[in-house]
Design a protein around this motif. Sequence first.
Motif, mmCIF file in Angstrom:
data_model
loop_
_atom_site.group_PDB
_atom_site.id
_atom_site.type_symbol
_atom_site.label_atom_id
_atom_site.label_comp_id
_atom_site.label_asym_id
_atom_site.label_seq_id
_atom_site.Cartn_x
_atom_site.Cartn_y
_atom_site.Cartn_z
ATOM 1 N N GLY A 162 0.783 -1.229 0.000
ATOM 2 C CA GLY A 162 0.000 0.000 0.000
ATOM 3 C C GLY A 162 0.813 1.277 0.000
ATOM 4 N N LEU A 163 2.094 1.184 -0.344
ATOM 5 C CA LEU A 163 2.891 2.418 -0.395
ATOM 6 C C LEU A 163 2.542 3.203 -1.665
ATOM 7 C CD1 LEU A 163 6.392 1.245 0.892
ATOM 8 C CD2 LEU A 163 4.481 2.245 2.174
ATOM 9 N N THR A 164 2.622 4.517 -1.537
ATOM 10 C CA THR A 164 2.301 5.427 -2.639
ATOM 11 C C THR A 164 3.280 6.605 -2.558
ATOM 12 O OG1 THR A 164 0.839 6.848 -1.318
ATOM 13 C CG2 THR A 164 -0.190 4.919 -2.374
ATOM 14 N N PRO A 165 3.301 7.441 -3.598
ATOM 15 C CA PRO A 165 4.134 8.645 -3.484
ATOM 16 C C PRO A 165 3.722 9.504 -2.286
ATOM 17 C CG PRO A 165 3.496 8.279 -5.763
ATOM 18 C CD PRO A 165 2.708 7.293 -4.941
ATOM 19 N N GLY A 166 2.462 9.411 -1.883
ATOM 20 C CA GLY A 166 1.963 10.253 -0.801
ATOM 21 C C GLY A 166 2.267 9.752 0.599
ATOM 22 N N ASN A 167 2.523 8.449 0.769
ATOM 23 C CA ASN A 167 2.743 7.960 2.135
ATOM 24 C C ASN A 167 4.126 7.350 2.355
ATOM 25 O OD1 ASN A 167 2.670 5.377 1.038
ATOM 26 N ND2 ASN A 167 0.717 4.787 1.968
ATOM 27 N N VAL A 168 4.961 7.282 1.297
ATOM 28 C CA VAL A 168 6.240 6.580 1.466
ATOM 29 C C VAL A 168 7.162 7.294 2.462
ATOM 30 C CG1 VAL A 168 7.369 7.599 -0.583
ATOM 31 C CG2 VAL A 168 8.116 5.380 0.290
ATOM 32 N N ALA A 169 7.156 8.613 2.478
ATOM 33 C CA ALA A 169 8.037 9.324 3.416
ATOM 34 C C ALA A 169 7.615 9.028 4.860
ATOM 35 C CB ALA A 169 7.994 10.830 3.142
ATOM 36 N N GLU A 170 6.310 9.015 5.093
ATOM 37 C CA GLU A 170 5.806 8.714 6.438
ATOM 38 C C GLU A 170 6.176 7.276 6.830
ATOM 39 O OE1 GLU A 170 1.557 8.941 6.641
ATOM 40 O OE2 GLU A 170 1.524 8.164 8.696
ATOM 41 N N ALA A 171 6.082 6.359 5.864
ATOM 42 C CA ALA A 171 6.439 4.957 6.148
ATOM 43 C C ALA A 171 7.915 4.841 6.529
ATOM 44 C CB ALA A 171 6.138 4.086 4.929
ATOM 45 N N ILE A 172 8.750 5.562 5.837
ATOM 46 C CA ILE A 172 10.199 5.498 6.115
ATOM 47 C C ILE A 172 10.499 6.109 7.487
ATOM 48 C CG2 ILE A 172 12.457 6.377 5.401
ATOM 49 C CD1 ILE A 172 11.426 6.116 2.471
ATOM 50 N N ARG A 173 9.870 7.247 7.764
ATOM 51 C CA ARG A 173 10.113 7.880 9.075
ATOM 52 C C ARG A 173 9.658 6.965 10.199
ATOM 53 N NH1 ARG A 173 7.480 12.282 6.968
ATOM 54 N NH2 ARG A 173 8.890 13.650 5.835
ATOM 55 N N ALA A 174 8.551 6.251 9.969
ATOM 56 C CA ALA A 174 7.983 5.403 11.025
ATOM 57 C C ALA A 174 8.773 4.124 11.235
ATOM 58 C CB ALA A 174 6.522 5.059 10.683
ATOM 59 N N THR A 175 9.472 3.648 10.183
ATOM 60 C CA THR A 175 10.059 2.302 10.279
ATOM 61 C C THR A 175 11.574 2.268 10.139
ATOM 62 O OG1 THR A 175 9.775 1.917 7.893
ATOM 63 C CG2 THR A 175 7.953 1.264 9.326
ATOM 64 N N ARG A 176 12.168 3.301 9.573
ATOM 65 C CA ARG A 176 13.613 3.344 9.308
ATOM 66 C C ARG A 176 14.091 2.017 8.702
ATOM 67 N NH1 ARG A 176 15.257 7.978 11.390
ATOM 68 N NH2 ARG A 176 17.460 7.512 11.221
ATOM 69 N N PRO A 177 13.549 1.707 7.522
ATOM 70 C CA PRO A 177 13.812 0.385 6.946
ATOM 71 C C PRO A 177 15.092 0.353 6.107
ATOM 72 C CG PRO A 177 12.344 1.570 5.508
ATOM 73 C CD PRO A 177 12.653 2.504 6.667
ATOM 74 N N TYR A 178 15.490 -0.858 5.751
ATOM 75 C CA TYR A 178 16.566 -1.051 4.776
ATOM 76 C C TYR A 178 16.103 -0.552 3.399
ATOM 77 C CZ TYR A 178 19.603 -3.699 1.593
ATOM 78 O OH TYR A 178 20.459 -4.079 0.586
ATOM 79 N N GLY A 179 14.827 -0.793 3.102
ATOM 80 C CA GLY A 179 14.307 -0.358 1.811
ATOM 81 C C GLY A 179 12.796 -0.327 1.789
ATOM 82 N N VAL A 180 12.264 0.196 0.702
ATOM 83 C CA VAL A 180 10.818 0.202 0.475
ATOM 84 C C VAL A 180 10.543 -0.414 -0.891
ATOM 85 C CG1 VAL A 180 10.225 2.142 1.975
ATOM 86 C CG2 VAL A 180 10.941 2.595 -0.385
ATOM 87 N N ASP A 181 9.353 -0.968 -1.031
ATOM 88 C CA ASP A 181 8.983 -1.695 -2.245
ATOM 89 C C ASP A 181 7.559 -1.323 -2.608
ATOM 90 O OD1 ASP A 181 8.919 -3.529 -4.303
ATOM 91 O OD2 ASP A 181 8.639 -5.260 -2.988
ATOM 92 N N VAL A 182 7.304 -1.109 -3.898
ATOM 93 C CA VAL A 182 5.957 -0.713 -4.317
ATOM 94 C C VAL A 182 5.618 -1.375 -5.642
ATOM 95 C CG1 VAL A 182 6.849 1.378 -5.466
ATOM 96 C CG2 VAL A 182 4.449 1.280 -4.777
ATOM 97 N N ALA A 183 4.354 -1.789 -5.750
ATOM 98 C CA ALA A 183 3.852 -2.299 -7.033
ATOM 99 C C ALA A 183 2.654 -1.448 -7.468
ATOM 100 C CB ALA A 183 3.478 -3.772 -6.924
ATOM 101 N N SER A 184 1.497 -1.669 -6.841
ATOM 102 C CA SER A 184 0.277 -1.019 -7.336
ATOM 103 C C SER A 184 0.231 0.488 -7.118
ATOM 104 C CB SER A 184 -0.959 -1.671 -6.691
ATOM 105 O OG SER A 184 -0.920 -1.532 -5.282
ATOM 106 N N GLY A 185 0.963 0.975 -6.143
ATOM 107 C CA GLY A 185 0.882 2.402 -5.794
ATOM 108 C C GLY A 185 1.505 3.352 -6.788
ATOM 109 N N VAL A 186 2.173 2.810 -7.812
ATOM 110 C CA VAL A 186 2.776 3.677 -8.837
ATOM 111 C C VAL A 186 2.338 3.224 -10.241
ATOM 112 C CG1 VAL A 186 4.770 4.427 -7.459
ATOM 113 C CG2 VAL A 186 4.923 2.296 -8.780
ATOM 114 N N GLU A 187 1.069 2.758 -10.310
ATOM 115 C CA GLU A 187 0.560 2.239 -11.590
ATOM 116 C C GLU A 187 -0.641 3.033 -12.087
ATOM 117 O OE1 GLU A 187 1.670 -2.499 -11.317
ATOM 118 O OE2 GLU A 187 -0.288 -1.865 -10.601
#
Length: 212
Positions: A162-187
């Motif tokens: 469920g990542l999108t251009p609109g929520n990816v920054a919030e996801a990164i701030r919340a999780t401090r991950p190694y990476g993020v992955d997206v399929a449907s959110g940029v289609e």
Amino acid sequence: MNVRVKICGITRSEDARAAWDAGADALGLNFYPRSPRYVEPGPAAALARTRPALGSVVGVFVNESPVTILARVRECGLTAVQLHGDEPPEACMGYGVPVIKALRVRGEEDVERARTYVGAGDVAALLLDGAAPGYGGGGVTFDWGLVARLTDAGVPVLVAGGLTPGNVAEAIRATRPYGVDVASGVESSPGIKDVDAVRTFIRAAKALNLGE
Ligand SMILES: O=C(O)c1ccccc1N[C@@H]1O[C@H](COP(=O)(O)O)[C@@H](O)[C@H]1O
């Protein structure tokens, strides 16, 4: 912070090139026949050849036979495999490339189950996805607050679902991950990337790299 970005479910060479040009670290090619993002091995090999020197091409599999996975690794030059089904820890090895084990997260029990894959076989990272019906690509987020249980212990985690251009920054701030992955959110439709959305997504994720 140096968050890597994987754009998953690429089916067209123009989308592959646009994603690399926008700064993607990895592209995902989907070999699950029931996915709308499925690619046949021949076209997948051609997509994989768009890979720049430092890029990674990840094959996505769901409960696939090891023989078939190995064949796809070899014929498509995959640099990692993502096991997105019900594969047990002992199935996460033997492909000659790093394994990303994906798990769908409904609650704490799934994060505890994810721990059982840490250090198993060739597992190099975990991918945490939302729990949409089916196996993946469902556009559903999960409770990002659960990710710290793994990242605080030094486990490389890719956050997806469920990542999108609109929520990816919030996801990164919340999780401090190694990476993020997206399929449907940029289609614009399943399997067809919206190049502007891909660019905006990568810019939003990488802006945080520059900010810290
Ligand atoms: O994308 C698919 O169709 C798919 C099918 C089966 C397994 C995995 C799949 N994709 C992965 O699912 C996550 C989440 O997708 P979304 O961004 O919520 O649409 C994605 O990161 C892919 O790696």
